[in-house]
Design a protein around this motif. Structure first.
Motif, PDB file in Angstrom:
ATOM      1  N   ARG A   3       0.831  -1.207   0.000  1.00  0.00           N
ATOM      2  CA  ARG A   3       0.000   0.000   0.000  1.00  0.00           C
ATOM      3  C   ARG A   3       0.863   1.254   0.000  1.00  0.00           C
ATOM      4  O   ARG A   3       0.547   2.245  -0.688  1.00  0.00           O
ATOM      5  CB  ARG A   3      -0.926  -0.008   1.219  1.00  0.00           C
ATOM      6  N   TYR A   4       1.953   1.250   0.748  1.00  0.00           N
ATOM      7  CA  TYR A   4       2.852   2.405   0.789  1.00  0.00           C
ATOM      8  C   TYR A   4       3.328   2.767  -0.611  1.00  0.00           C
ATOM      9  O   TYR A   4       3.262   3.935  -1.022  1.00  0.00           O
ATOM     10  CB  TYR A   4       4.038   2.092   1.696  1.00  0.00           C
ATOM     11  N   TYR A   5       3.787   1.775  -1.348  1.00  0.00           N
ATOM     12  CA  TYR A   5       4.300   2.086  -2.683  1.00  0.00           C
ATOM     13  C   TYR A   5       3.193   2.364  -3.691  1.00  0.00           C
ATOM     14  O   TYR A   5       3.399   3.126  -4.639  1.00  0.00           O
ATOM     15  CB  TYR A   5       5.280   1.000  -3.139  1.00  0.00           C
ATOM     16  N   GLU A   6       1.991   1.818  -3.495  1.00  0.00           N
ATOM     17  CA  GLU A   6       0.856   2.252  -4.313  1.00  0.00           C
ATOM     18  C   GLU A   6       0.614   3.749  -4.135  1.00  0.00           C
ATOM     19  O   GLU A   6       0.372   4.475  -5.109  1.00  0.00           O
ATOM     20  CB  GLU A   6      -0.411   1.491  -3.904  1.00  0.00           C
ATOM     21  N   LEU A   7       0.685   4.205  -2.882  1.00  0.00           N
ATOM     22  CA  LEU A   7       0.479   5.619  -2.592  1.00  0.00           C
ATOM     23  C   LEU A   7       1.602   6.480  -3.173  1.00  0.00           C
ATOM     24  O   LEU A   7       1.357   7.565  -3.714  1.00  0.00           O
ATOM     25  CB  LEU A   7       0.381   5.831  -1.080  1.00  0.00           C
ATOM     26  N   ALA A  40       9.801  12.922  -1.156  1.00  0.00           N
ATOM     27  CA  ALA A  40      10.458  12.848   0.147  1.00  0.00           C
ATOM     28  C   ALA A  40      10.785  11.395   0.508  1.00  0.00           C
ATOM     29  O   ALA A  40      10.002  10.481   0.231  1.00  0.00           O
ATOM     30  CB  ALA A  40       9.561  13.451   1.224  1.00  0.00           C
ATOM     31  N   HIS A  41      11.948  11.221   1.104  1.00  0.00           N
ATOM     32  CA  HIS A  41      12.378   9.958   1.728  1.00  0.00           C
ATOM     33  C   HIS A  41      11.648   8.714   1.199  1.00  0.00           C
ATOM     34  O   HIS A  41      10.777   8.168   1.864  1.00  0.00           O
ATOM     35  CB  HIS A  41      12.218  10.027   3.244  1.00  0.00           C
ATOM     36  N   PRO A  42      12.019   8.250  -0.007  1.00  0.00           N
ATOM     37  CA  PRO A  42      11.251   7.188  -0.678  1.00  0.00           C
ATOM     38  C   PRO A  42      11.168   5.865   0.073  1.00  0.00           C
ATOM     39  O   PRO A  42      10.230   5.096  -0.170  1.00  0.00           O
ATOM     40  CB  PRO A  42      12.008   6.992  -2.002  1.00  0.00           C
ATOM     41  N   ASP A  43      12.128   5.577   0.966  1.00  0.00           N
ATOM     42  CA  ASP A  43      12.049   4.290   1.670  1.00  0.00           C
ATOM     43  C   ASP A  43      12.059   4.446   3.180  1.00  0.00           C
ATOM     44  O   ASP A  43      12.467   3.539   3.914  1.00  0.00           O
ATOM     45  CB  ASP A  43      13.161   3.340   1.208  1.00  0.00           C
TER      46      ASP A  43
END
Length: 265
Positions: free
Chosen positions: A155-159, A173-176
């Motif tokens: 879900r995080y990467y979908e967003l 911002a701060h991709p990971d």
């Protein structure tokens, strides 16, 4: 150029004197350019986009109810400050922007709020997973220990993908930072990282190599994970180094340690 692309005013007033503390610290350390911003939860205009975060838990509602820190200023007062600082003869290049908490359901509202303003840059950030903040002291109880970690990462990467595709932002911002508490998925993240890199290039969005997780939350990575940084470089993502400083003393923290790793030959 030595750049710190992400630092916050949130722990101080919107005054020229406070901004100069960041500028002077960066100049002392030999930086050529800095980018100053603040979270949208500082500004009254953005309170509407935090409704789901407020409703998700009592802790989050109380956190956002702190009017000494949240929704206390207006964007017009921030713009006045920007103009005041830019009228000065500054020792380094100084850009001003916002870090926008991106919520897909409020995408058009965010666009409407931002439309009258001409900031130098706009950073999009994911701080919540469908209303639940992932980076707060209570996040382990409300999110990480309650839901499947693989599902959280998906879900995080979908967003993140939706954020980049929105074309609202010049910087991610701060991709990971989702890794900050040391929770990792069971699946291979490389395909996700490749997709993210391709989207950043396609939409002309910079990706941060942000050191905040390292010195603020004690994660072993000084910036992006090696795996993600290598994939960004493979796709020629425009990478910007960032300290995520929340006070003048933190400007530039660890950036010189990672700067060469983020440069292209």
């Amino acid at each position: 150029m030595l750049v710190d692309g992400h630092m916050h005013l949130e722990n101080g007033p919107l005054t020229k004197e406070y901004v100069m503390e960041f500028i002077n610290e960066a100049y002392k350390q030999g930086f050529d350019r800095i980018q100053i911003l603040d979270h949208t939860h500082r500004f009254k205009e953005f309170e509407v986009i935090y409704q789901d975060v407020k409703e998700a838990s009592d802790q989050q509602r109380e956190w956002l109810a702190n009017k000494k820190m949240k929704f206390k200023d207006t964007l017009s007062s921030y713009v006045r400050l920007i103009n005041e600082v830019k009228a000065e003869e500054l020792p380094i290049e100084v850009l001003f922007g916002l870090e926008v908490c991106y919520v897909p359901e409020y995408k058009e509202e965010i666009r409407r709020i931002l439309e009258p303003y001409q900031f130098d840059f706009l950073v999009g950030a994911i701080h919540s997973i469908d209303g639940l903040l992932y980076d707060m002291p209570w996040s382990k109880e409300l999110l990480w220990e309650k839901y499947n970690v693989d599902d959280i990462y998906h879900r995080y990467y979908e967003l993140i993908f939706d954020l980049v595709k929105s074309d609202l932002f010049t910087q991610l911002a701060h991709p990971d930072t989702i890794k900050m508490f040391g929770y990792y998925p069971t699946y291979d993240l490389k395909p996700t990282y490749h997709e993210l890199a391709e989207l950043l290039v396609e939409h002309h969005v910079k990706g941060e190599c942000n050191t905040g997780c390292y010195y603020r939350y004690h994660h072993p990575d000084k910036g992006l994970s090696k795996e993600l940084l290598d994939i960004f470089k493979e796709h020629h993502v425009d990478i910007i180094t960032a300290s995520d400083a929340h006070k003048p003393a933190d400007v530039g923290t660890c950036i010189k340690d990672i700067y060469k790793l983020c440069q292209y030959d």
